[in-house]
Design an enzyme around this catalytic site. Structure first.
Site, PDB file in Angstrom:
ATOM      1  N   THR A  82       0.828  -1.197   0.000  1.00 16.40           N
ATOM      2  CA  THR A  82       0.000   0.000   0.000  1.00 16.40           C
ATOM      3  C   THR A  82       0.864   1.249   0.000  1.00 16.40           C
ATOM      4  O   THR A  82       0.442   2.308  -0.460  1.00 16.40           O
ATOM      5  CB  THR A  82      -0.943  -0.016   1.226  1.00 16.40           C
ATOM      6  OG1 THR A  82      -1.747  -1.196   1.168  1.00 16.40           O
ATOM      7  CG2 THR A  82      -1.851   1.192   1.253  1.00 16.40           C
ATOM      8  N   TYR A 119       6.334 -12.303   2.384  1.00 15.73           N
ATOM      9  CA  TYR A 119       5.083 -11.836   1.804  1.00 15.73           C
ATOM     10  C   TYR A 119       4.778 -12.702   0.581  1.00 15.73           C
ATOM     11  O   TYR A 119       5.355 -12.531  -0.483  1.00 15.73           O
ATOM     12  CB  TYR A 119       5.232 -10.371   1.420  1.00 15.73           C
ATOM     13  CG  TYR A 119       3.959  -9.645   1.066  1.00 15.73           C
ATOM     14  CD1 TYR A 119       2.713 -10.285   1.097  1.00 15.73           C
ATOM     15  CD2 TYR A 119       3.993  -8.303   0.712  1.00 15.73           C
ATOM     16  CE1 TYR A 119       1.552  -9.594   0.785  1.00 15.73           C
ATOM     17  CE2 TYR A 119       2.839  -7.608   0.392  1.00 15.73           C
ATOM     18  CZ  TYR A 119       1.627  -8.258   0.426  1.00 15.73           C
ATOM     19  OH  TYR A 119       0.479  -7.578   0.109  1.00 15.73           O
ATOM     20  N   LYS A 139       3.098 -13.539   5.682  1.00 18.27           N
ATOM     21  CA  LYS A 139       1.975 -12.687   5.315  1.00 18.27           C
ATOM     22  C   LYS A 139       1.388 -13.190   4.002  1.00 18.27           C
ATOM     23  O   LYS A 139       2.074 -13.215   2.976  1.00 18.27           O
ATOM     24  CB  LYS A 139       2.415 -11.228   5.174  1.00 18.27           C
ATOM     25  CG  LYS A 139       1.293 -10.310   4.680  1.00 18.27           C
ATOM     26  CD  LYS A 139       1.756  -8.873   4.524  1.00 18.27           C
ATOM     27  CE  LYS A 139       0.687  -8.046   3.850  1.00 18.27           C
ATOM     28  NZ  LYS A 139       1.043  -6.626   3.699  1.00 18.27           N
TER      29      LYS A 139
END
Length: 250
Positions: free
Chosen positions: A36, A123, A148
């Site tokens: 983000t 991730y 994640k």
């Protein structure tokens, strides 16, 4: 979020203001220059500035996790840079090269862990949708502390967690709209982009899902989260652009 000026240069004053707002919320951590936060729109020097500014504003009140990625040499540079800045951990994006061999991936994540000396959060996103056996190999890397998920593949995530148990900390990372799915399989941590505009909503999602308050959670999802994500999914790139526009409106 990483705010930019009209010429796409960093708006560090705006970033610091946003961080001060986030620090007033009871979150567990901040991610600087993550997905983000548009890691891939930044130069290494800009990543350093964003991470440094976040850490300076946090001043030890909240852990700061720095995004790292791109490719082997650059990922190592960003990882070492994050440690030099004083980050508490690094969020390791997959390497840019799609469908890389597993031996190369182990080397990639190992180099990030070694260069930073910090806890590494792997991730899993985009093409990097690992099998349980592959996840187990990555979990054996020293300093890898968390996983994640950014794929929203609940079935596979559940299989990975069954295989690895409590060896890693498990994080939901595909979006606020996946909270019901993540929490249904026992996850109790997730990264929230909604937090930048409505932190209380993020916390309510966590609280209602943790308490298995299905009725309240369903209302939050139907009234707020699902409509927002419908806008975000209208076009590639809107995941971030819509949130930035919402911040401008606020």
């Amino acid at each position: 979020m990483t705010p930019f000026n009209d010429d796409h240069s960093l708006d560090l004053d705006g970033h610091r203001k946003n961080i001060r707002y986030m620090l007033a919320q009871p979150m567990c951590a901040l991610v600087a220059a993550g997905g983000t936060g548009e890691l891939y729109s930044l130069t290494p020097e800009e990543v350093r500035q964003v991470v440094e500014a976040t850490i300076e504003e946090a001043a030890g009140r909240m852990p700061v996790i720095a995004g790292v990625g791109f490719a082997g040499g650059l990922a190592k540079r960003l990882a070492a840079q994050a440690a030099d800045c004083g980050a508490d951990g690094v969020l390791a994006f997959p390497p840019y090269y799609p469908n890389a061999e597993m031996d190369g991936l182990v080397n990639y994540y190992s180099s990030i862990a070694e260069a930073s000396g910090l806890g590494v959060l792997i991730y899993s996103r985009d093409w990097a949708n690992y099998t349980p056996a592959q996840a187990e190999r990555l979990a054996e890397i020293p300093n890898v502390v968390a996983w994640k998920d950014g794929t929203a593949d609940i079935r596979r995530y559940q299989m990975i967690r069954e295989r690895l148990g409590d060896r890693l900390h498990w994080i939901g990372g595909a979006g606020d709209d996946m909270v019901p799915g993540y929490y249904s399989i026992g996850i109790r941590t997730y990264t929230s982009s909604i937090a930048v505009i409505a932190p209380r909503l993020s916390l309510q999602l966590h609280e209602r899902a943790s308490m298995v308050d299905s009725a309240a959670l369903s209302r939050l999802m139907s009234n707020y989260v699902v409509p927002l994500y419908a806008i975000r999914q209208r076009r590639k790139g809107y995941e971030v652009a819509v949130m930035k526009k919402a911040m401008e409106i606020l």
